[in-house]
Motif scaffolding. Structure first.
Motif, short mmCIF file in Angstrom:
data_model
loop_
_atom_site.label_atom_id
_atom_site.label_comp_id
_atom_site.label_asym_id
_atom_site.label_seq_id
_atom_site.Cartn_x
_atom_site.Cartn_y
_atom_site.Cartn_z
N LEU A 164 0.46 -1.42 0.27
CA LEU A 164 -0.47 0.40 0.23
C LEU A 164 0.63 0.94 -0.23
O LEU A 164 1.98 1.08 0.59
CB LEU A 164 -1.01 0.02 1.06
N THR A 165 0.55 1.98 -0.93
CA THR A 165 1.56 3.08 -1.30
C THR A 165 0.76 4.77 -0.46
O THR A 165 -0.54 4.37 -1.14
CB THR A 165 1.72 3.62 -2.51
N PHE A 166 1.54 5.16 -0.43
CA PHE A 166 0.83 7.03 0.57
C PHE A 166 1.78 8.26 -0.31
O PHE A 166 3.01 7.85 -0.66
CB PHE A 166 1.09 6.41 2.06
N GLN A 167 1.35 8.87 -0.42
CA GLN A 167 1.46 10.18 -1.02
C GLN A 167 3.50 10.15 -0.15
O GLN A 167 3.89 11.64 -0.64
CB GLN A 167 0.95 11.41 -0.55
N ASP A 168 3.25 10.38 1.51
CA ASP A 168 4.59 11.08 2.32
C ASP A 168 4.54 9.81 3.10
O ASP A 168 3.95 9.08 3.49
CB ASP A 168 4.55 12.31 2.50
N PRO A 169 6.14 10.16 3.67
CA PRO A 169 5.64 8.94 4.70
C PRO A 169 5.67 9.12 5.69
O PRO A 169 4.95 7.78 6.66
CB PRO A 169 7.55 9.39 5.30
N PRO A 170 5.03 10.25 6.44
CA PRO A 170 3.93 10.17 7.77
C PRO A 170 2.66 10.08 7.21
O PRO A 170 2.18 8.60 8.50
CB PRO A 170 3.73 11.89 7.73
N SER A 171 2.23 9.31 6.01
CA SER A 171 1.03 8.46 6.51
C SER A 171 1.33 7.80 5.94
O SER A 171 0.65 6.32 6.15
CB SER A 171 0.70 9.80 4.84
N ALA A 172 2.07 6.60 5.26
CA ALA A 172 3.14 5.97 5.68
C ALA A 172 2.77 4.99 6.64
O ALA A 172 2.45 3.79 7.67
CB ALA A 172 4.50 5.54 4.82
N PHE A 173 3.53 6.20 7.58
CA PHE A 173 3.60 5.68 9.12
C PHE A 173 2.27 5.51 10.09
O PHE A 173 1.91 4.37 10.86
CB PHE A 173 4.52 6.42 9.94
N LEU A 174 1.86 6.59 9.77
CA LEU A 174 0.05 6.27 10.54
C LEU A 174 -0.89 5.18 9.84
O LEU A 174 -1.49 4.67 10.96
CB LEU A 174 -1.21 7.96 9.51
N ALA A 175 -0.72 5.00 8.91
CA ALA A 175 -1.19 3.41 8.59
C ALA A 175 -0.78 2.55 8.82
O ALA A 175 -1.69 1.43 9.77
CB ALA A 175 -1.01 2.57 6.87
N LEU A 176 0.69 2.18 9.39
CA LEU A 176 0.83 1.62 10.64
C LEU A 176 0.61 1.41 12.20
O LEU A 176 0.25 0.67 13.05
CB LEU A 176 2.23 1.34 10.61
N ALA A 177 0.80 3.01 12.11
CA ALA A 177 0.15 2.31 13.20
C ALA A 177 -1.54 2.66 14.07
O ALA A 177 -1.57 2.54 14.95
CB ALA A 177 -0.12 4.58 14.32
N GLN A 178 -2.52 2.88 12.64
CA GLN A 178 -4.06 2.77 13.00
C GLN A 178 -3.90 1.01 12.21
O GLN A 178 -4.92 -0.14 12.49
CB GLN A 178 -4.47 3.40 11.85
N SER A 179 -2.82 0.39 12.83
CA SER A 179 -2.64 -0.73 12.42
C SER A 179 -3.73 -1.41 10.84
O SER A 179 -4.26 -2.48 10.80
CB SER A 179 -3.73 -2.74 13.10
N LYS A 180 -3.87 -0.61 9.97
CA LYS A 180 -4.11 -0.95 8.44
C LYS A 180 -3.05 -1.86 7.49
O LYS A 180 -3.64 -2.39 6.32
CB LYS A 180 -4.34 0.65 7.42
N VAL A 181 -1.90 -1.38 8.13
CA VAL A 181 -1.12 -2.49 7.34
C VAL A 181 0.10 -3.22 8.21
O VAL A 181 -0.70 -3.34 10.02
CB VAL A 181 0.42 -2.01 6.81
N ASP A 182 0.53 -4.71 7.92
CA ASP A 182 1.56 -4.92 9.00
C ASP A 182 2.39 -4.76 8.92
O ASP A 182 3.05 -4.52 10.25
CB ASP A 182 1.49 -6.21 8.47
N ALA A 183 3.56 -3.81 8.18
CA ALA A 183 4.45 -3.08 8.23
C ALA A 183 4.70 -1.86 7.76
O ALA A 183 3.75 -1.65 6.70
CB ALA A 183 5.71 -4.61 7.64
N MET A 184 5.42 -1.03 7.55
CA MET A 184 6.14 -0.26 6.88
C MET A 184 7.55 -0.10 6.74
O MET A 184 8.58 -1.01 7.08
CB MET A 184 5.49 1.22 7.43
N ILE A 185 8.19 0.23 5.20
CA ILE A 185 9.02 0.18 5.28
C ILE A 185 9.56 1.93 4.53
O ILE A 185 8.93 2.27 4.43
CB ILE A 185 9.72 -0.40 3.51
N LEU A 186 11.25 2.00 5.63
CA LEU A 186 11.46 3.35 5.42
C LEU A 186 13.00 3.15 6.21
O LEU A 186 13.11 2.57 6.33
CB LEU A 186 10.38 4.52 6.61
#
Length: 277
Positions: A164-186
């Motif tokens: 799942l791709t997001f416009q910026d790193p904070p949005s990708a991190f928020l997806a992990l914090a909200q358990s919408k994904v299992d992991a984030m890469i950064l």
């Protein structure tokens, strides 16, 4: 006669240009200043100190060490990401210290020094999750900034994962914090900052997905200057001064809590991808 004089003038100009290009090291010494191009907005590498408004950071300390070894002053010139290579090629700066990851395309335009930073691309998961290896996330949901090298690495190393791709790193991190994904890469350094800002419990999968090598950029065919910069980087490595600079801006006493994973005298190269175990 006129044609002959014109030809001589052109030849003289070419020789003059070649000499200037080959003598950049001497030009810097004669000028008495090393002009170091930095981003100026990339904490902790180069950013404005809120108290003094001076540009400080990891990149600045390294440029200062190079200038000290040359016996000249150091001038930091803020530049944009897009201007890093044009400013260097056009001679408006002497060296680039600005998060300049190695790519073959860039290496056709400029020369790189040995490594001065290695960006580890890592998978971040929630504390307490069962994921502890790259392989364990093979079929999981992973977030990444859209169009980033992080996204590319996941597609190559974990092709079966749901990305799942997001416009910026904070949005990708928020997806992990909200358990919408299992992991984030950064990159590890950026992820550490997010963790520090939120205070929530996350942890890295220890094995990096990729290692991105950063070098300082210099103009092509400036062998004397390139060699001198590499001599300084090796001195910093051998003396321990380089590790002290790293720890000052990125070490365990900072919000990034990183350990230096590289040597300053390591040649830059293509990113190293880690296959799933």
């Amino acid at each position: 006669m006129k044609t002959k004089l014109l030809s001589l003038a052109v030849a003289a100009a070419i020789l003059s240009t070649g000499t200037a290009s080959a003598d950049q090291l001497e030009d810097i010494k004669a000028r008495g200043t090393l002009i170091c191009g930095t981003l100026g907005t990339a904490e902790p590498f180069s950013f404005a100190d809120p108290q003094t408004r001076q540009i400080v950071g990891y990149d600045i300390d390294l440029c200062q060490a190079i200038a000290d070894d040359l016996g000249v002053k150091m001038e930091a010139k803020p530049i944009s990401v897009e201007a890093r290579i044009p400013e260097l090629v056009q001679g408006r700066i002497d060296i680039v210290a600005g998060n300049l990851g190695y790519t073959p395309e860039r290496a056709e335009q400029i020369d790189y020094t040995t490594s001065y930073f290695v960006s580890l691309q890592k998978l971040l998961v929630k504390e307490g999750s069962a994921f502890d290896t790259i392989d364990s996330l093979a079929e999981s949901r992973i977030s990444a900034p859209k169009g980033s090298s992080s996204e590319r690495y996941v597609r190559e190393v974990l092709p079966q994962a749901s990305l799942l791709t997001f416009q910026d790193p904070p949005s990708a991190f928020l997806a992990l914090a909200q358990s919408k994904v299992d992991a984030m890469i950064l990159s590890e350094i950026n992820a550490e900052k997010f963790i520090a800002q939120t205070g929530e419990s996350f942890r890295f999968v220890e094995q990096p997905v990729a290692e991105e090598y950063w070098g300082l950029g210099v103009r092509k065919n400036e062998e004397a200057f390139l060699q001198q910069v590499n001599v300084t980087l090796k001195r910093l490595e051998d003396s321990g001064e380089g590790e002290a600079i790293f720890d000052k801006w990125l070490g365990q006493e900072t919000v990034y809590k990183l350990s230096k994973p590289f040597k300053f005298d390591t040649p830059v190269s293509d990113p190293v991808l880690r296959p799933a175990l």
